[in-house]
Scaffold this motif. Structure first.
Motif, PDB file in Angstrom:
ATOM      1  N   TYR A 104       0.882  -1.051  -0.059  1.00  0.00           N
ATOM      2  CA  TYR A 104      -0.001  -0.153  -0.098  1.00  0.00           C
ATOM      3  C   TYR A 104       1.099   1.217  -0.116  1.00  0.00           C
ATOM      4  O   TYR A 104       0.532   2.396  -0.595  1.00  0.00           O
ATOM      5  N   PRO A 109      -1.096  -2.373  -6.336  1.00  0.00           N
ATOM      6  CA  PRO A 109      -2.259  -2.791  -5.925  1.00  0.00           C
ATOM      7  C   PRO A 109      -2.008  -4.650  -5.282  1.00  0.00           C
ATOM      8  O   PRO A 109      -1.087  -5.278  -5.711  1.00  0.00           O
ATOM      9  N   ARG A 148      -7.002  -4.072  -2.609  1.00  0.00           N
ATOM     10  CA  ARG A 148      -7.856  -3.773  -3.719  1.00  0.00           C
ATOM     11  C   ARG A 148      -9.020  -4.740  -3.744  1.00  0.00           C
ATOM     12  O   ARG A 148     -10.108  -4.341  -4.332  1.00  0.00           O
TER      13      ARG A 148
END
Length: 387
Positions: A104, A109, A148
């Motif tokens: 992150y 992702p 995600r």
């Protein structure tokens, strides 16, 4: 344009269960049949192998404790994560879940594939549940919220998972597990190997249980089943690692009830001989009290083997929809009744082999699973096909 993905998992040891098999086969299939590349990180000691999984690489790190703590992995991940279009963290309650925070921060992702590890079944062990709570609030909950997507194999798994721990927030996405159907040659060789090792089964009808010997698998239900005199002509084959305390309890109970001549223990079966066992059995049994997916069920269906499973196996709705087996409650009386129903169906309709193959082809082939998985990762559901 080809993309590169990384799957982070605890181990590549197949004795750890179906998740390892499913992830390994998925990675190999993608690397052989799509333009994308999948690498693997695991924690099986310090080694690295180029091309271990097709065109992908495997990076293995030394870890400490059952929590898989590895500082060298964190350093490597920080330096290398931006090489990947997306990261898939396979499993939770392990130190490597922390890599979600790093991904992150580095704006890569990532997805978390829970593999049933949030199922409410495990909350019955109060001490373990309380021990997990600090990790939930510090790591797991936040990593899943920032992801995600959190990948579930079925909606049943998601419904159970979202109520397991407080303040669960995640974007749920779905991707079934798949396997590659064994070739006719593999099955033929497997049958010969199986009968050579277990000649006492030559010409005998038998039911097959193939999985870990664990209390959540409901093997005690099979002891009650094999104890029914009306099924005395049908032997039971129990295949799986049988060197644990629960297996010892089951073996003692079988001996105490004088049923040893009706049960054949094979130990863990893998490779061709496993497919031989599936192909020679009359029916596959999985009386689990909890089963996130149950990869052994698609394995059985892939060789046209009908199944008898409980409604605690999260893919039970597909078995009902395709009429390729019998679904029961996870208790002895109902499972025995289900076994009796299966015998009646065999006598009246000649079995469920065609339905089993149809269910596998539609739901659990590697083609189907790979396409859905790439859609989840943002690959647009590109066409894939086994070569």
């Amino acid at each position: 344009m080809a993309k590169r993905y990384l799957r982070v998992m605890s181990t590549l040891n197949p004795e750890s269960g179906g998740v390892v098999t499913a992830v390994s086969e998925s990675v190999n299939f993608h690397n052989e049949n799509t333009e994308d590349v999948f690498d693997i990180v695991c924690f099986d000691g310090e080694w690295q192998s180029k091309g271990e999984c097709g065109k992908g690489d495997v990076y293995s790190f030394r870890s400490f404790s059952g929590y898989r703590f590895s500082l060298s992995f964190i350093i490597w991940f920080w330096k290398n994560c931006q090489r990947y279009d997306a990261i898939i963290i396979d499993g939770i309650w392990q130190f490597f879940v922390f890599s979600g925070y790093l991904a992150y921060i580095r704006r890569v992702p990532y997805f978390v594939f829970t593999h049933g590890m949030l199922d409410r079944y495990f909350n019955r062990f109060i001490f373990k549940y309380l021990k997990k709570l600090p990790f939930w609030f510090v790591v797991e909950r936040n990593v899943m919220q920032l992801a995600r997507g959190v990948i579930f194999t079925t909606e049943e798994e998601f419904e159970s998972s979202r109520l397991s721990f407080p303040l669960f927030i995640a974007r749920d996405v779905y991707a079934p597990l798949g396997i590659e159907k064994p070739s006719a040659d593999k099955i033929s060789v497997g049958k010969e190997l199986f009968m050579a090792r277990f000649p006492q089964l030559e010409g005998k009808a038998f039911s097959l249980f193939l999985s870990r010997i664990h209390e959540k698998k409901g093997v005690e239900i099979l002891v009650d089943l094999v104890g029914e005199d009306e099924f005395s002509e049908q032997l039971l084959v129990i295949a799986g690692p049988d060197d644990n305390d629960y297996a010892a309890v089951i073996k003692r109970e079988i001996g105490r009830r004088g049923l040893s001549d009706r049960v054949v223990w094979t130990g863990m079966l893998k490779g061709d001989i496993k497919w031989g066992a599936y192909s020679l059995a009359d029916v596959f049994l999985l009386p689990s009290h909890q089963e996130n997916f149950g990869l052994v069920v698609p394995e059985a269906l892939s060789v046209a083997l009908p199944v008898i499973i409980t409604d605690k196996v999260n893919i039970f709705n597909d078995v009902i929809k395709y009429s390729c087996g019998v679904v029961t409650k996870d208790n002895s009386d109902d499972f025995i009744a289900g076994y009796r129903r299966w015998l009646e169906i065999c006598q009246m309709q000649g079995g469920m082999k065609d339905s089993a193959i149809k269910c596998f082809d539609d739901c659990y082939s590697q083609d189907t699973a790979a396409e859905k998985f790439l859609t989840v990762l943002g690959g647009g559901g590109q066409n894939v096909s086994a070569s």
